[in-house]
Design an enzyme around this catalytic site. Structure first.
Site, PDB file in Angstrom:
ATOM      1  N   LYS A  50      39.653  31.978  45.004  1.00  0.00           N
ATOM      2  CA  LYS A  50      41.182  32.433  43.480  1.00  0.00           C
ATOM      3  C   LYS A  50      42.100  32.137  44.126  1.00  0.00           C
ATOM      4  O   LYS A  50      42.424  32.998  45.389  1.00  0.00           O
ATOM      5  CB  LYS A  50      40.762  33.368  42.683  1.00  0.00           C
ATOM      6  CG  LYS A  50      41.738  34.578  42.029  1.00  0.00           C
ATOM      7  CD  LYS A  50      41.330  35.482  41.006  1.00  0.00           C
ATOM      8  CE  LYS A  50      42.579  36.156  40.102  1.00  0.00           C
ATOM      9  NZ  LYS A  50      41.784  37.223  39.306  1.00  0.00           N
ATOM     10  N   SER A  69      38.010  41.520  35.075  1.00  0.00           N
ATOM     11  CA  SER A  69      38.555  40.006  35.495  1.00  0.00           C
ATOM     12  C   SER A  69      37.452  39.043  35.941  1.00  0.00           C
ATOM     13  O   SER A  69      37.418  37.981  36.760  1.00  0.00           O
ATOM     14  CB  SER A  69      40.150  39.598  36.496  1.00  0.00           C
ATOM     15  OG  SER A  69      40.789  40.177  34.948  1.00  0.00           O
ATOM     16  N   SER A  98      41.502  37.440  34.413  1.00  0.00           N
ATOM     17  CA  SER A  98      41.812  36.126  34.695  1.00  0.00           C
ATOM     18  C   SER A  98      41.217  35.349  35.843  1.00  0.00           C
ATOM     19  O   SER A  98      42.005  34.134  36.273  1.00  0.00           O
ATOM     20  CB  SER A  98      42.864  37.021  35.189  1.00  0.00           C
ATOM     21  OG  SER A  98      42.668  37.638  36.659  1.00  0.00           O
TER      22      SER A  98
END
Length: 505
Positions: free
Chosen positions: A80, A179, A155
């Site tokens: 990420k 998330s 997210s």
């Protein structure tokens, strides 16, 4: 499609260690897969092909020299884009950091490199991890491999989509209010939020410092356990890091026996507002756990109904403080610095252009909640609710070893459906937020597809602080039972995005 990309991380690691296949071959297979499907999925913001191949060759050379490497050496991973990475951009999905290359690695990144895991690149995310759909990225949305017209969650949607699309067998995400777990649920994979403090936050660009936690994505529970073990542990550079032994999550994942385990179904995380298909699959899974020998009962956590409201005061308050550091002075975007403007004007111009709408909304919410006239009424009250939620968990864990609920109230919703309705978007994290407020460990594991729309449904497992191993014990049991019933993992039914790009235009 190369057979290598269909292998689990554990299988790939064993093949590489036995020198049945080289780490370079495995890496090339995944880079080829990214080239084939990522134009449709958009899981990656940056692909580091040269760096990945160099790292893979280094693993091959060390194995050829007779070295014994870690259990995931040579296995590719998607990261990420919220972690600092030496030599790779870190944008946090924001224009304000576009092009910034940090001078150091986050602790999680360093642990990944030390384990011989090959980083393929950085994945898309909601800007500064604020969102539930990955539509808030400044660089365009990521699409769900199950249906390219739908969201992959957020997210950490880029990381989840990369694993679900077989672009990487492993990925790292972060979980502030769900998330990791929510994207895992809607893409049909496994995602774990470790105990808060169980994985270092050093080098993780902060959204909400008391809630953020890094964790693994994988297609199997055992793969997730190995990655969890690789990144966990005390870090003196993180003041919130727990100095305690890491639970043996790998042994728990290999055990997968729930006989005699006390499992509590949270009454407040079910009912009105949940898709019928989600409820159906969840209650089938509850029955399955009882059939497997678990002692299943219902438990009430009465203050969970206030968790969403408390979270959307605490998280924005911390965000408004954390994001004050992006001031156009030392790194990142800088606009209007032509010698005619003050530093304050440059800062205002840069932040106005560099931050997206959702980030601005949360900064304003947090600034208001922390203001002198409203601090106790809003932020102070939210922290009191947080204490009540912690007490709810403590009482529940006196009666049960783990708690369970649906991971999300719905399956993946269509892209664009909730962009203009923030409250409806926030409800996607209804089930996951209580765990973050309490600091407990939790996992989402796939339990089938909704009979209503054919999209994946996840079950959330919640465990006490530093009892992360219990997650893997229950998750492995459910995964094994599903595989025995269907003959395969749920993710094996995902359509191939390369052949199914309708709706991706």
């Amino acid at each position: 499609m190369s057979d290598l990309i269909r292998r689990t991380a554990v299988e790939l690691a064993a093949m590489i260690a036995a020198r049945e296949v080289s780490a370079e071959e495995v890496t090339r297979a995944h880079l080829d897969r990214i080239a084939a499907v990522d134009p449709a999925v958009h899981a990656f913001l940056y692909v580091d092909a040269d760096g990945a191949l160099t790292a893979a060759r280094a693993v091959d050379a060390r194995l050829a020299a007779g070295e014994r490497l870690g259990p995931l050496a040579g296995v590719p991973l998607a990261l990420k884009d919220v972690f600092t990475t030496r030599g790779m951009p870190t944008t946090c999905g924001s224009k304000i950091l576009e092009g910034w290359i940090p001078p150091y690695d986050a602790t999680v990144v360093q642990k990944i490199r030390d384990a011989g895991i090959v980083i393929l690149g950085k994945t898309n995310m909601d800007e500064f991890a604020m969102g539930s759909s990955t539509e808030n990225s400044a660089f365009g949305p990521t699409r769900n491999p199950w249906d390219l017209s739908r969201i992959p969650g957020g997210s950490s949607g880029g990381s989840a989509a990369a694993v679900a699309a077989f672009e990487a067998p492993l990925a790292i995400g972060t979980d502030t209010g769900g998330s990791i777990r929510q994207p895992a649920a809607v893409t049909g994979i496994v995602g774990t939020k470790p105990t808060y403090g169980g994985v270092s936050r050093y080098g993780l660009v902060a959204f909400s410092s008391s809630l953020d936690q890094a964790g693994p994505f994988a297609r199997t529970v055992l793969d997730a356990a190995y990655l969890h073990a690789a990144i966990a542990g005390h870090d003196p550079r993180d003041a919130t890091s727990i100095d305690a032994p890491v639970p043996d999550v790998v042994a728990a994942a290999r055990n997968g026996d729930v006989r005699g385990l006390r499992i509590g179904v949270v009454r407040e995380l079910d009912g009105d507002g949940y898709d019928p298909g989600v409820r159906h699959q969840f209650h089938q899974a509850v029955k399955l756990l009882a059939d497997l020998g678990a002692d299943v009962g219902e438990v009430s956590c009465p203050h969970f109904e206030y968790a969403l409201a408390a979270y959307y005061l605490i998280a924005p308050s911390e965000c408004s403080s954390n994001l004050a550091r992006f001031d156009a002075m030392r790194y990142g975007l800088r606009l209007g610095d032509d010698g005619t403007r003050t530093a304050e004007d440059v800062m205002a111009l840069t932040r106005a252009a560099g931050f997206g709408a959702e980030v601005k909304r949360r900064i304003m919410l947090g600034t208001y909640a922390l203001s002198s006239g409203y601090y106790e009424a809003y932020y102070g009250s939210a922290q009191k609710v947080r204490t009540l939620i912690i007490q709810d968990f403590a009482a529940a864990f006196e009666k049960f070893d783990v708690l369970i609920s649906p991971t999300t109230p719905t399956t993946a919703f269509p892209l664009g459906e909730r962009v203009d309705d923030p409250l409806k978007m926030y409800l996607a994290d209804l089930d996951t937020i209580p765990v973050n407020l309490a600091g407990n460990a939790a996992m989402s594991v796939p339990i089938g597809c909704s009979p209503d729309d054919g999209l994946p449904v996840g079950l959330q497992i919640m465990a006490p602080v530093l009892a992360d191993d219990r997650l893997y014990r229950v998750g492995a049991a459910l995964e094994a039972a599903y595989r025995e019933r269907t003959g395969r993992l749920l993710i094996e039914d995902v359509p191939d995005p390369a052949a199914n790009q309708e709706g991706a235009a």
